[in-house]
Motif scaffolding. Structure first.
Motif, PDB file in Angstrom:
ATOM      1  N   ALA A 107     -22.406  54.117 -31.557  1.00 10.11           N
ATOM      2  CA  ALA A 107     -21.642  52.867 -31.601  1.00 10.11           C
ATOM      3  C   ALA A 107     -20.316  53.010 -30.861  1.00 10.11           C
ATOM      4  N   GLU A 108     -19.637  54.142 -31.061  1.00 10.23           N
ATOM      5  CA  GLU A 108     -18.379  54.382 -30.352  1.00 10.23           C
ATOM      6  C   GLU A 108     -18.611  54.450 -28.848  1.00 10.23           C
ATOM      7  N   LYS A 109     -19.687  55.100 -28.434  1.00 17.90           N
ATOM      8  CA  LYS A 109     -20.005  55.208 -27.012  1.00 17.90           C
ATOM      9  C   LYS A 109     -20.260  53.822 -26.423  1.00 17.90           C
ATOM     10  N   ILE A 110     -21.011  52.997 -27.130  1.00 14.56           N
ATOM     11  CA  ILE A 110     -21.297  51.640 -26.650  1.00 14.56           C
ATOM     12  C   ILE A 110     -20.006  50.832 -26.536  1.00 14.56           C
ATOM     13  N   LEU A 111     -19.131  50.925 -27.548  1.00 19.06           N
ATOM     14  CA  LEU A 111     -17.866  50.184 -27.508  1.00 19.06           C
ATOM     15  C   LEU A 111     -16.979  50.636 -26.356  1.00 19.06           C
ATOM     16  N   LYS A 112     -16.916  51.939 -26.099  1.00 20.86           N
ATOM     17  CA  LYS A 112     -16.110  52.442 -24.987  1.00 20.86           C
ATOM     18  C   LYS A 112     -16.651  51.937 -23.651  1.00 20.86           C
ATOM     19  N   GLU A 113     -17.968  51.979 -23.477  1.00 19.56           N
ATOM     20  CA  GLU A 113     -18.561  51.493 -22.236  1.00 19.56           C
ATOM     21  C   GLU A 113     -18.340  49.994 -22.072  1.00 19.56           C
ATOM     22  N   PHE A 114     -18.440  49.251 -23.165  1.00 17.62           N
ATOM     23  CA  PHE A 114     -18.220  47.816 -23.117  1.00 17.62           C
ATOM     24  C   PHE A 114     -16.762  47.513 -22.754  1.00 17.62           C
ATOM     25  N   SER A 115     -15.833  48.276 -23.321  1.00 20.20           N
ATOM     26  CA  SER A 115     -14.418  48.079 -23.014  1.00 20.20           C
ATOM     27  C   SER A 115     -14.147  48.344 -21.543  1.00 20.20           C
ATOM     28  N   LYS A 116     -14.752  49.378 -20.998  1.00 22.15           N
ATOM     29  CA  LYS A 116     -14.575  49.680 -19.573  1.00 22.15           C
ATOM     30  C   LYS A 116     -15.124  48.545 -18.713  1.00 22.15           C
ATOM     31  N   THR A 117     -16.254  47.998 -19.116  1.00 24.98           N
ATOM     32  CA  THR A 117     -16.853  46.891 -18.370  1.00 24.98           C
ATOM     33  C   THR A 117     -15.947  45.665 -18.415  1.00 24.98           C
ATOM     34  N   LEU A 118     -15.356  45.380 -19.579  1.00 23.60           N
ATOM     35  CA  LEU A 118     -14.465  44.235 -19.705  1.00 23.60           C
ATOM     36  C   LEU A 118     -13.218  44.371 -18.845  1.00 23.60           C
ATOM     37  N   GLU A 119     -12.756  45.598 -18.634  1.00 28.75           N
ATOM     38  CA  GLU A 119     -11.570  45.821 -17.809  1.00 28.75           C
ATOM     39  C   GLU A 119     -11.812  45.427 -16.349  1.00 28.75           C
ATOM     40  N   SER A 120     -13.055  45.520 -15.914  1.00 29.08           N
ATOM     41  CA  SER A 120     -13.350  45.211 -14.520  1.00 29.08           C
ATOM     42  C   SER A 120     -13.540  43.713 -14.269  1.00 29.08           C
ATOM     43  N   ILE A 121     -13.553  42.907 -15.315  1.00 26.37           N
ATOM     44  CA  ILE A 121     -13.702  41.458 -15.147  1.00 26.37           C
ATOM     45  C   ILE A 121     -12.345  40.877 -14.791  1.00 26.37           C
ATOM     46  N   PRO A 122     -12.261  40.135 -13.695  1.00 27.00           N
ATOM     47  CA  PRO A 122     -10.955  39.594 -13.281  1.00 27.00           C
ATOM     48  C   PRO A 122     -10.525  38.430 -14.187  1.00 27.00           C
ATOM     49  N   ASP A 123      -9.211  38.256 -14.314  1.00 26.26           N
ATOM     50  CA  ASP A 123      -8.682  37.126 -15.068  1.00 26.26           C
ATOM     51  C   ASP A 123      -8.860  35.865 -14.228  1.00 26.26           C
ATOM     52  N   LEU A 124      -9.369  34.819 -14.849  1.00 19.95           N
ATOM     53  CA  LEU A 124      -9.617  33.570 -14.148  1.00 19.95           C
ATOM     54  C   LEU A 124      -8.741  32.472 -14.729  1.00 19.95           C
ATOM     55  N   GLU A 125      -8.506  31.465 -13.907  1.00 17.03           N
ATOM     56  CA  GLU A 125      -7.753  30.324 -14.387  1.00 17.03           C
ATOM     57  C   GLU A 125      -8.660  29.449 -15.246  1.00 17.03           C
ATOM     58  N   GLU A 126      -8.044  28.521 -15.952  1.00 14.90           N
ATOM     59  CA  GLU A 126      -8.794  27.629 -16.823  1.00 14.90           C
ATOM     60  C   GLU A 126      -9.796  26.798 -16.022  1.00 14.90           C
ATOM     61  N   THR A 127     -10.955  26.577 -16.609  1.00 17.15           N
ATOM     62  CA  THR A 127     -11.992  25.796 -15.947  1.00 17.15           C
ATOM     63  C   THR A 127     -11.694  24.314 -16.101  1.00 17.15           C
ATOM     64  N   HIS A 128     -11.794  23.585 -15.011  1.00 15.69           N
ATOM     65  CA  HIS A 128     -11.605  22.131 -15.035  1.00 15.69           C
ATOM     66  C   HIS A 128     -12.913  21.479 -14.638  1.00 15.69           C
ATOM     67  N   TYR A 129     -13.256  20.414 -15.356  1.00 19.99           N
ATOM     68  CA  TYR A 129     -14.488  19.711 -15.062  1.00 19.99           C
ATOM     69  C   TYR A 129     -14.237  18.625 -14.025  1.00 19.99           C
ATOM     70  N   ILE A 130     -15.102  18.545 -13.045  1.00 22.40           N
ATOM     71  CA  ILE A 130     -14.971  17.555 -11.984  1.00 22.40           C
ATOM     72  C   ILE A 130     -15.589  16.229 -12.411  1.00 22.40           C
ATOM     73  N   VAL A 131     -16.619  16.265 -13.218  1.00 17.75           N
ATOM     74  CA  VAL A 131     -17.318  15.058 -13.638  1.00 17.75           C
ATOM     75  C   VAL A 131     -16.767  14.560 -14.972  1.00 17.75           C
ATOM     76  N   ASP A 132     -16.995  13.279 -15.257  1.00 16.64           N
ATOM     77  CA  ASP A 132     -16.469  12.674 -16.483  1.00 16.64           C
ATOM     78  C   ASP A 132     -17.464  12.671 -17.636  1.00 16.64           C
ATOM     79  N   ASN A 133     -18.572  13.342 -17.524  1.00 16.45           N
ATOM     80  CA  ASN A 133     -19.593  13.284 -18.573  1.00 16.45           C
ATOM     81  C   ASN A 133     -19.540  14.479 -19.516  1.00 16.45           C
ATOM     82  N   VAL A 134     -18.354  14.935 -19.865  1.00 14.95           N
ATOM     83  CA  VAL A 134     -18.224  16.099 -20.733  1.00 14.95           C
ATOM     84  C   VAL A 134     -18.551  15.743 -22.182  1.00 14.95           C
TER      85      VAL A 134
END
Length: 71
Positions: free
Chosen positions: A7-34
């Motif tokens: 479990a610790e090994k899986i969590l460490k690998e998952f944490s490393k994977t999350l570090e490589s995900i870039p920070d993105l700006e908030e998603t805005h919807y173009i269409v009005d059918n939300v």
């Protein structure tokens, strides 16, 4: 224990994977059918189809189990 180590090994690998995900700006919807809604329309029910799976006695009465918490 082996499970804890795995479990610790899986969590460490998952944490490393999350570090490589870039920070993105908030998603805005173009269409009005939300937030769409639909009309509240009832459909016809077929009692024979509904009763097909119900347990019944010889008179056609539904047989159900009485709740354990009632007297």
């Amino acid at each position: 224990m082996k499970i804890e180590k795995d479990a610790e090994k899986i969590l460490k690998e998952f944490s490393k994977t999350l570090e490589s995900i870039p920070d993105l700006e908030e998603t805005h919807y173009i269409v009005d059918n939300v937030n769409l809604t639909r009309k509240d329309i009832s459909t016809k029910k077929n009692p024979e189809k509904i009763m097909r799976n119900a347990k019944t006695d010889k008179d056609g009465n539904i047989i159900v189990k009485k709740a354990d918490w009632t007297n």
